[in-house]
Scaffold this motif. Structure first.
Motif, PDB file in Angstrom:
ATOM      1  N   MET A 130      30.602  16.038 -27.129  1.00  0.00           N
ATOM      2  CA  MET A 130      31.884  15.405 -27.454  1.00  0.00           C
ATOM      3  C   MET A 130      33.036  16.168 -26.818  1.00  0.00           C
ATOM      4  N   ALA A 131      32.951  17.486 -26.819  1.00  0.00           N
ATOM      5  CA  ALA A 131      33.993  18.306 -26.211  1.00  0.00           C
ATOM      6  C   ALA A 131      34.090  18.024 -24.717  1.00  0.00           C
ATOM      7  N   LYS A 132      32.942  17.875 -24.073  1.00  0.00           N
ATOM      8  CA  LYS A 132      32.939  17.574 -22.638  1.00  0.00           C
ATOM      9  C   LYS A 132      33.537  16.199 -22.367  1.00  0.00           C
ATOM     10  N   VAL A 133      33.212  15.232 -23.231  1.00  0.00           N
ATOM     11  CA  VAL A 133      33.772  13.887 -23.068  1.00  0.00           C
ATOM     12  C   VAL A 133      35.280  13.924 -23.270  1.00  0.00           C
ATOM     13  N   LYS A 134      35.729  14.672 -24.255  1.00  0.00           N
ATOM     14  CA  LYS A 134      37.169  14.784 -24.536  1.00  0.00           C
ATOM     15  C   LYS A 134      37.903  15.405 -23.342  1.00  0.00           C
ATOM     16  N   ILE A 135      37.355  16.486 -22.804  1.00  0.00           N
ATOM     17  CA  ILE A 135      37.972  17.146 -21.652  1.00  0.00           C
ATOM     18  C   ILE A 135      37.943  16.231 -20.428  1.00  0.00           C
ATOM     19  N   PHE A 136      36.803  15.558 -20.210  1.00  0.00           N
ATOM     20  CA  PHE A 136      36.683  14.616 -19.096  1.00  0.00           C
ATOM     21  C   PHE A 136      37.727  13.514 -19.198  1.00  0.00           C
ATOM     22  N   THR A 181      34.622  -3.280 -26.352  1.00  0.00           N
ATOM     23  CA  THR A 181      34.562  -3.870 -25.015  1.00  0.00           C
ATOM     24  C   THR A 181      33.662  -3.140 -24.031  1.00  0.00           C
ATOM     25  N   SER A 182      33.192  -1.932 -24.367  1.00  0.00           N
ATOM     26  CA  SER A 182      32.492  -1.137 -23.366  1.00  0.00           C
ATOM     27  C   SER A 182      31.659  -0.034 -24.009  1.00  0.00           C
ATOM     28  N   LEU A 183      30.584   0.363 -23.325  1.00  0.00           N
ATOM     29  CA  LEU A 183      29.789   1.498 -23.793  1.00  0.00           C
ATOM     30  C   LEU A 183      30.485   2.826 -23.500  1.00  0.00           C
ATOM     31  N   PHE A 184      31.589   2.789 -22.760  1.00  0.00           N
ATOM     32  CA  PHE A 184      32.322   4.011 -22.449  1.00  0.00           C
ATOM     33  C   PHE A 184      33.426   4.310 -23.464  1.00  0.00           C
ATOM     34  N   GLU A 185      33.357   3.690 -24.628  1.00  0.00           N
ATOM     35  CA  GLU A 185      34.375   3.909 -25.648  1.00  0.00           C
ATOM     36  C   GLU A 185      34.404   5.319 -26.236  1.00  0.00           C
ATOM     37  N   PRO A 186      33.384   6.155 -26.049  1.00  0.00           N
ATOM     38  CA  PRO A 186      33.565   7.562 -26.435  1.00  0.00           C
ATOM     39  C   PRO A 186      34.760   8.234 -25.759  1.00  0.00           C
ATOM     40  N   LEU A 187      35.279   7.642 -24.680  1.00  0.00           N
ATOM     41  CA  LEU A 187      36.479   8.198 -24.045  1.00  0.00           C
ATOM     42  C   LEU A 187      37.668   8.231 -25.002  1.00  0.00           C
ATOM     43  N   PHE A 188      37.652   7.393 -26.039  1.00  0.00           N
ATOM     44  CA  PHE A 188      38.758   7.372 -27.005  1.00  0.00           C
ATOM     45  C   PHE A 188      38.804   8.649 -27.836  1.00  0.00           C
ATOM     46  N   ILE A 189      37.792   9.483 -27.719  1.00  0.00           N
ATOM     47  CA  ILE A 189      37.794  10.745 -28.453  1.00  0.00           C
ATOM     48  C   ILE A 189      38.938  11.643 -27.999  1.00  0.00           C
ATOM     49  N   PHE A 236      41.909  11.076 -28.253  1.00  0.00           N
ATOM     50  CA  PHE A 236      43.005  10.973 -29.211  1.00  0.00           C
ATOM     51  C   PHE A 236      42.714  11.728 -30.518  1.00  0.00           C
ATOM     52  N   ALA A 237      41.530  12.295 -30.652  1.00  0.00           N
ATOM     53  CA  ALA A 237      41.158  13.017 -31.868  1.00  0.00           C
ATOM     54  C   ALA A 237      41.543  14.484 -31.770  1.00  0.00           C
ATOM     55  N   THR A 238      41.857  15.096 -32.908  1.00  0.00           N
ATOM     56  CA  THR A 238      42.071  16.542 -32.935  1.00  0.00           C
ATOM     57  C   THR A 238      40.720  17.238 -32.792  1.00  0.00           C
ATOM     58  N   TRP A 239      40.754  18.502 -32.382  1.00  0.00           N
ATOM     59  CA  TRP A 239      39.500  19.242 -32.231  1.00  0.00           C
ATOM     60  C   TRP A 239      38.790  19.402 -33.576  1.00  0.00           C
ATOM     61  N   ARG A 240      39.541  19.555 -34.635  1.00  0.00           N
ATOM     62  CA  ARG A 240      38.923  19.676 -35.958  1.00  0.00           C
ATOM     63  C   ARG A 240      38.200  18.388 -36.335  1.00  0.00           C
ATOM     64  N   PHE A 241      38.816  17.242 -36.013  1.00  0.00           N
ATOM     65  CA  PHE A 241      38.177  15.966 -36.328  1.00  0.00           C
ATOM     66  C   PHE A 241      36.931  15.757 -35.468  1.00  0.00           C
ATOM     67  N   VAL A 242      36.976  16.190 -34.216  1.00  0.00           N
ATOM     68  CA  VAL A 242      35.788  16.110 -33.359  1.00  0.00           C
ATOM     69  C   VAL A 242      34.645  16.919 -33.972  1.00  0.00           C
TER      70      VAL A 242
END
Length: 225
Positions: A10-16, A48-56, A58-64
């Motif tokens: 998740m951290a990698k997705v968030k940074i990406f 709309t897409s399987l790439f919706e993990p990109l919305f992470i 907008f989350a704080t690191w604590r929530f991640v």
């Protein structure tokens, strides 16, 4: 170990997402990031897409961290069986529980895991919107009633609505790779679960499930950016 791997991915997705996309988020509620640690239910609207993990992004690191360790989410068994997408989803979300999209024992098995001790996440439309605004069978996108059954099992905490601006400009169903350097948009809203349930009980016609579905469909029409 699986939860640590989930957080790292998740951290990698968030940074990406931050590196390769622009983000535009708008809070519709007075409560914002500071209350995310109280979230017990996450409802993602406009699938709309399987790439919706990109919305992470907008989350704080604590929530991640909390999501990686405590989230449960129903996942279509056909998607989880895919060799690449299924493997990634299982690592990203170890709490992903396969369901058949039918009102059978798989859904009841998922509901048995819903509690105040976890964060339950759901995409209540139950299928993915195509470019023409319909599902893959050509039917209009509407919310299904499973989210009401989840709400019936929760008494307190916060409900986080994530209203997606859509990702067809990044990756549409059937496309393999995402386009880079686009803008991801979302409206976000936090509501109190007890207050929301009381509002639904007092307003509208029909039973609790029909009122939840009607309200979610209204939000799908009015709150998506």
């Amino acid at each position: 170990m699986s939860k640590v791997l989930s957080f790292l991915l998740m951290a990698k997705v968030k940074i990406f997402s931050h590196l390769f996309y622009r983000g535009r988020a708008n809070w519709l509620s007075e409560e914002k990031e500071e209350s995310l640690n109280q979230v017990k239910l996450l409802v993602f609207l406009n699938h709309t897409s399987l790439f919706e993990p990109l919305f992470i992004r907008f989350a704080t690191w604590r929530f991640v961290w909390n999501v990686a360790h405590r989230v449960i989410v129903p996942g279509a068994d056909v998607t989880l069986k895919r060799p690449v997408a299924g493997m990634i989803l299982k690592v990203l979300l170890p709490g992903c529980i396969p369901i058949t999209r039918k009102p059978d024992e798989s859904w009841q098995h998922f509901l048995s895991h819903v509690s105040q001790e976890v964060i339950t996440a759901i995409l209540p439309e139950g299928r993915m919107k195509r470019r023409n605004g319909l599902d893959k069978h050509g039917k209009p996108m509407t919310v299904r009633g499973g989210v009401a059954e989840i709400l019936e099992r929760l008494e307190s905490g916060k409900l986080l609505f994530v209203y997606s601006g859509g990702l067809h400009h990044i990756q549409s169903p059937g496309e393999r790779f995402p386009r880079l350097f686009k803008t991801i948009t979302a409206n976000l809203e936090l509501v109190d679960i007890a207050d929301y349930k009381q509002y639904l009980i007092q307003a509208g016609e029909g039973n609790f499930k029909s009122r939840v579905v009607a309200d979610m469909n209204r939000r799908l029409d009015e709150c998506v950016p």
